[in-house]
Write a protein that holds these residues in place. Structure first.
Motif: not given
Length: 292
Positions: A140-141, A257-269, A246-251
Motif C-alpha cells: 500500500p505504501s 493503529e488498527m490491526i488490518s487483515l493485510r498485516l495478519v495475512l502478510s505476517s503469517l506468510m 515487528i515495526a508494524a505491530i509496534g505501530g
C-alpha cells in the motif's frame, strides 16, 4: 553448543526487535526533518562507539585476546549508515523497505550460492513465500522511487548484507562490533568536515539519533553477531524480513493503529516462509529416511 542453541532464539528475536526500533527511530528523525541525514549518521555512530566502548571496558577480561573486527566490516558499516540515512530523504517508508530488504536478500543468498552452498528446494519455497508476504505488507505504501534514492538504498542493502556475512564467523561479538564502530571514526571526521556547514539539529533529532546509535544499533548489532553464530547465511537473510512486521505491530501497540487483515495475512506468510527455511530441509530429510 547447548548454550548457543538456547541463546539463538533469544538473540535473534532481540536483534530483530532492535532493528525494528532502529527503523522507527530513523523514520521519526529523518521523516520529520528533525535532523539532517549527515548529522544523524554522525551522532548515531558516535553514540554507538561510546556505548560499546563502555560495555567492552566493563566486560573486558585480560586473560582473553578477543578479535577486533576488520576494516572491511567497518567500511560496510559506515557505507550502510550513510547511504541509509540519505536515501530516507527521497523515499517513502514502504518503498525504502522493499529496496533495502530486497538488496539484502539478493546479496546474502547470491554470496552463499557463489561460495558453493546450493539451496534446498524447500529453502527456495520458504524464501519465495516470505518475500511475497513482505511485498504484500508494504504494497500500500509503494511509490515510484527517485533514481538517487533507489541507488542509495540498494547500496545500503548490499553493505548491510555484506556486514552480516562478515559477522558470521565472529567469536567475540562485543569486541568485534566495538572495533568495527571505532574504525568508522576516520569516515565520521571526513563526513563532519564536509557537512558541518549544512547541519540542521534539534533536541528531538539528536535524542533519536543517540537512541538509534547507542541502543538500537550498538547493542542490536552485537546481539545480531551472537545470533549469526547459529544461523546459516540463508536463514540470516530471510529472518530479517520479520523486521517490517515487528515495526508494524509496534505501530499497532503504541500508536493505536488498527490491526488490518493485510498485516495478519502478510505476517503469517512471512512467518510460514521463515519456518520452511529454518526447518524444511531437516523435515524433508527425516520424512525421506522414514519412508525408506
Amino acid at each position: 553448543m547447548n548454550r548457543l542453541i538456547l541463546k539463538l532464539p533469544f538473540c535473534t528475536s532481540l536483534a530483530l526487535f532492535l532493528f525494528a526500533a532502529n527503523s522507527i527511530l530513523c523514520r521519526m528523525a529523518l521523516g520529520t526533518n528533525a535532523i539532517d541525514a549527515a548529522s544523524f549518521t554522525i551522532i548515531r555512530l558516535l553514540s554507538g562507539i561510546i556505548v560499546l566502548v563502555v560495555l567492552l571496558k566493563i566486560k573486558k577480561n585480560d586473560s582473553l585476546s578477543p578479535s577486533k573486527g576488520s576494516w572491511k566490516a567497518s567500511a560496510m558499516l559506515f557505507l550502510y549508515a550513510i547511504t541509509f540515512s540519505f536515501s530516507y530523504i527521497s523515499l517513502e517508508a514502504g518503498t525504502g523497505a522493499l529496496i533495502l530488504f530486497g538488496a539484502v536478500q539478493i546479496t546474502m543468498i547470491l554470496t552463499n550460492m557463489i561460495s558453493g552452498h546450493k539451496l534446498h528446494y524447500s529453502e527456495w519455497i520458504g524464501i519465495f513465500t516470505a518475500f511475497i508476504g513482505f511485498i504484500y505488507l508494504v504494497l500500500p505504501s509503494l511509490t515510484t522511487p527517485s533514481l538517487m534514492g533507489f541507488i542509495l538504498m540498494t547500496v545500503a542493502g548490499i553493505a548491510w548484507g555484506t556486514y552480516t556475512i562478515l559477522g558470521r564467523g565472529s567469536q567475540h561479538p562485543l569486541s568485534d562490533t566495538t572495533y568495527n564502530f571505532l574504525r568508522t571514526l576516520p569516515f565520521i571526521m571526513i563526513l563532519l568536515a564536509v557537512t558541518i556547514q549544512q547541519a540542521n539539529l534539534s533536541h528531538v533529532g539528536v535524542l533519536l539519533a543517540v537512541l538509534s546509535g547507542g541502543i538500537a544499533s550498538g547493542l542490536g548489532y552485537t546481539v545480531w553477531y551472537i545470533a549469526l553464530r547459529g544461523l546459516s547465511t540463508t536463514q540470516a537473510a530471510v529472518v530479517q524480513l520479520l523486521v517490517p512486521v515487528i515495526a508494524a505491530i509496534g505501530g499497532v501497540l503504541f500508536t493505536n493503529e488498527m490491526i488490518s487483515l493485510r498485516l495478519v495475512l502478510s505476517s503469517l506468510m512471512i512467518l510460514g516462509g521463515i519456518m520452511v527455511v529454518l526447518l524444511g530441509k531437516s523435515l524433508v530429510s527425516q520424512l525421506t529416511s522414514n519412508s525408506s
